[in-house]
Scaffold this motif. Structure first.
Motif, PDB file in Angstrom:
ATOM      1  N   GLU A   1     -24.633  39.500  71.028  1.00 40.90           N
ATOM      2  CA  GLU A   1     -24.799  40.914  70.851  1.00 40.90           C
ATOM      3  C   GLU A   1     -23.793  41.255  69.727  1.00 40.90           C
ATOM      4  OE1 GLU A   1     -24.417  43.062  74.465  1.00 40.90           O
ATOM      5  OE2 GLU A   1     -25.968  41.924  75.173  1.00 40.90           O
ATOM      6  N   GLN A   2     -22.476  40.884  69.891  1.00 39.89           N
ATOM      7  CA  GLN A   2     -21.737  40.982  68.709  1.00 39.89           C
ATOM      8  C   GLN A   2     -21.938  40.766  67.229  1.00 39.89           C
ATOM      9  OE1 GLN A   2     -18.030  39.485  70.256  1.00 39.89           O
ATOM     10  NE2 GLN A   2     -17.481  41.282  71.359  1.00 39.89           N
ATOM     11  N   ASN A   3     -22.675  39.587  67.261  1.00 37.96           N
ATOM     12  CA  ASN A   3     -23.108  38.967  66.105  1.00 37.96           C
ATOM     13  C   ASN A   3     -24.104  39.873  65.485  1.00 37.96           C
ATOM     14  OD1 ASN A   3     -23.108  37.356  63.859  1.00 37.96           O
ATOM     15  ND2 ASN A   3     -24.761  35.919  64.925  1.00 37.96           N
ATOM     16  N   LYS A   4     -25.046  40.340  66.216  1.00 40.28           N
ATOM     17  CA  LYS A   4     -26.032  41.291  65.747  1.00 40.28           C
ATOM     18  C   LYS A   4     -25.603  42.685  65.387  1.00 40.28           C
ATOM     19  CE  LYS A   4     -29.754  39.795  68.963  1.00 40.28           C
ATOM     20  NZ  LYS A   4     -30.663  40.101  70.146  1.00 40.28           N
ATOM     21  N   GLU A   5     -24.530  43.151  65.980  1.00 39.61           N
ATOM     22  CA  GLU A   5     -23.838  44.179  65.570  1.00 39.61           C
ATOM     23  C   GLU A   5     -23.236  44.181  64.233  1.00 39.61           C
ATOM     24  OE1 GLU A   5     -20.641  47.110  67.272  1.00 39.61           O
ATOM     25  OE2 GLU A   5     -21.890  46.235  68.675  1.00 39.61           O
TER      26      GLU A   5
END
Length: 179
Positions: free
Chosen positions: A155-159
Motif C-alpha cells: 500500500e505504501q508503495n502504491k501511494e
C-alpha cells in the motif's frame, strides 16, 4: 660437621627468597608424604606462596573435608557454620537438578531414550508434541505478521508511485508553461 645456625628472618633478595621457598616447600611436602606412609597419619597441607599459587598435599586415605571436620571437632573452632552447610547443600541440590535437566534435554533431543520406561516415553512424546504445537503457533504468528507487513509495504508503495506520478505530471505541466 653440622650446618651452621641461620637467623630466621625475611630474606631480602627476591631471587634467594624464591629459591629458599621452593626448596623448603618441596622439603615440607616430602616430610608430609613420609609421615603419612610411616605413621599412617592423616595429613592435609596447604601452602600459598607469595605469588598466591596454591600447593597442597592430602593423605590418600582421607579428604580435606574429613581432616577439617576432625580439626573442628578436636579444636572446638568453628570453620564453617550452618549457613555454609546450607549453601553446600544448596550447591549439591542445584548440581543434581542440573544433571537431571541435562538428561531431560538429551531425551528431548532423542538421545539415551532406550533406558526410559513406557510412561516416561509417553510423557516425553507429550512434551515434544506440546513443543511442536508451540513452534507451529509461533510460525503462524510470524507468517501472518509477514503477510500484514507485506500488505502495508504494498500500500505504501502504491501511494508513493501515485505521488511520484502526480509530481511528474505537475513537473511536465510547469515545464510546458515555461516553454
Amino acid at each position: 660437621m653440622g650446618r651452621g645456625k641461620i637467623e630466621i628472618k625475611r630474606i631480602e633478595n627476591t631471587s634467594n627468597r624464591q629459591v629458599t621457598y621452593s626448596k623448603r616447600k618441596n622439603g615440607i611436602l616430602k616430610k608430609a608424604k613420609e609421615i603419612t606412609v610411616l605413621c599412617d597419619a592423616q595429613i592435609s597441607l596447604i601452602i600459598f606462596g607469595s605469588s598466591g599459587k596454591l600447593h597442597e598435599y592430602i593423605s590418600p586415605s582421607t579428604t580435606l573435608i574429613d581432616v577439617l571436620d576432625k580439626y573442628q571437632r578436636a579444636s572446638g573452632k568453628t570453620l564453617w557454620d550452618a549457613k555454609h552447610e546450607n549453601l553446600s547443600n544448596e550447591i549439591d541440590r542445584v548440581k543434581k537438578e542440573n544433571d537431571s535437566m541435562q538428561i531431560e534435554l538429551r531425551h528431548l533431543e532423542g538421545e539415551d531414550i532406550s533406558s526410559l520406561n513406557y510412561k516416561e516415553l509417553i510423557a516425553l512424546e507429550n512434551a515434544l508434541e506440546n513443543g511442536l504445537n508451540d513452534v507451529r503457533q509461533k510460525q503462524m504468528e510470524v507468517h501472518s505478521m509477514f503477510k500484514r507487513n507485506s500488505k502495508i509495504l504494498e500500500e505504501q508503495n502504491k501511494e508513493l508511485n501515485f505521488l511520484m506520478q502526480q509530481h511528474l505530471a505537475e513537473g511536465e505541466r510547469m515545464l510546458g508553461q515555461w516553454i
